[in-house]
Design an enzyme around this catalytic site. Structure first.
Site, PDB file in Angstrom:
ATOM      1  N   GLN A  59      -1.088   4.174   0.543  1.00 45.97           N
ATOM      2  CA  GLN A  59      -0.354   2.889  -0.329  1.00 45.97           C
ATOM      3  C   GLN A  59       1.219   4.677   0.067  1.00 45.97           C
ATOM      4  O   GLN A  59       0.838   5.188  -1.082  1.00 45.97           O
ATOM      5  CB  GLN A  59      -0.807   3.263  -0.755  1.00 45.97           C
ATOM      6  CG  GLN A  59       0.251   1.677  -1.783  1.00 45.97           C
ATOM      7  CD  GLN A  59      -0.690   0.875  -2.873  1.00 45.97           C
ATOM      8  OE1 GLN A  59      -1.813   1.084  -3.148  1.00 45.97           O
ATOM      9  NE2 GLN A  59      -0.005   0.229  -3.551  1.00 45.97           N
ATOM     10  N   PHE A  60       1.991   4.085   0.448  1.00 45.31           N
ATOM     11  CA  PHE A  60       3.591   5.248   0.665  1.00 45.31           C
ATOM     12  C   PHE A  60       3.781   5.212  -1.538  1.00 45.31           C
ATOM     13  O   PHE A  60       4.415   5.668  -1.631  1.00 45.31           O
ATOM     14  CB  PHE A  60       4.378   5.301   1.572  1.00 45.31           C
ATOM     15  CG  PHE A  60       5.270   3.555   1.308  1.00 45.31           C
ATOM     16  CD1 PHE A  60       6.312   3.919   0.679  1.00 45.31           C
ATOM     17  CD2 PHE A  60       4.965   2.824   1.641  1.00 45.31           C
ATOM     18  CE1 PHE A  60       7.629   2.644   0.601  1.00 45.31           C
ATOM     19  CE2 PHE A  60       5.512   1.588   2.062  1.00 45.31           C
ATOM     20  CZ  PHE A  60       6.750   1.574   1.007  1.00 45.31           C
ATOM     21  N   THR A  61       3.885   4.140  -1.187  1.00 49.14           N
ATOM     22  CA  THR A  61       4.778   3.382  -2.858  1.00 49.14           C
ATOM     23  C   THR A  61       3.675   4.442  -3.973  1.00 49.14           C
ATOM     24  O   THR A  61       3.915   4.447  -4.833  1.00 49.14           O
ATOM     25  CB  THR A  61       3.753   1.910  -3.181  1.00 49.14           C
ATOM     26  OG1 THR A  61       2.709   1.639  -3.162  1.00 49.14           O
ATOM     27  CG2 THR A  61       4.624   0.825  -2.516  1.00 49.14           C
TER      28      THR A  61
END
Length: 160
Positions: free
Chosen positions: A88-90
């Protein structure tokens, strides 16, 4: 590297063919776990294999499951629980300016994919069972039944 660890009763991740959301005949990937940990993993440009080692040690041995007295005193390995890891790059969103997040701190695929795979492999070794995974970079539908709720955030650059 940043982890959001959730103690779960169950969790799943599903990937559908593009344009066929929620159509069961168009599922391309699906994983499910029972009682255990859902780990959302974000990789930063400056992360290294040493970050993986430290975080696996923390996540695999974190005592957040109840013992026979109802005290959080048992680890994932102690309860023989399951684990799912979803990229999850967020988790590295910057909201400093304006209302549209920026992702400039999130690592590109050439850095993040190998570290994600290494984390999953080492976590599997640490708990002695396979780790369920999402599909890196895919549009995933994640379902989580958070137990407690218990949610812990760990950042390898801020070792509290």
């Amino acid at each position: 590297m940043r982890l959001v660890i959730q103690r779960v009763s169950r969790a799943s991740v599903t990937v559908y063919e593009e344009g066929h959301e929620y159509d069961k005949s168009h599922i391309t990937h699906q994983e499910k776990i029972g009682k255990g940990l859902m780990i959302l993993l974000g990789v930063e440009e400056t992360d290294l294999p040493t970050d993986v080692e430290w975080l696996v040690g923390k996540a695999s041995m974190m005592r957040i499951f109840d013992d026979e007295n109802g005290v959080m005193n048992l680890s994932l390995k102690d309860i023989e629980g399951e684990c799912m890891v979803v990229s999850q790059f967020t988790l590295f969103a910057s909201t400093k300016k304006g209302n549209r997040p920026s992702w400039y701190r999130a690592a590109h695929h050439d850095i993040s994919v190998p570290l994600y795979e290494e984390f999953c492999a080492k976590m599997s070794d640490a708990i002695g069972r396979p780790v369920a995974k999402g599909v890196f970079g895919a549009d995933m539908k994640v379902e989580i039944i958070n137990d407690g709720p218990v949610t812990i955030i760990i950042d390898s650059k801020n070792k509290e």
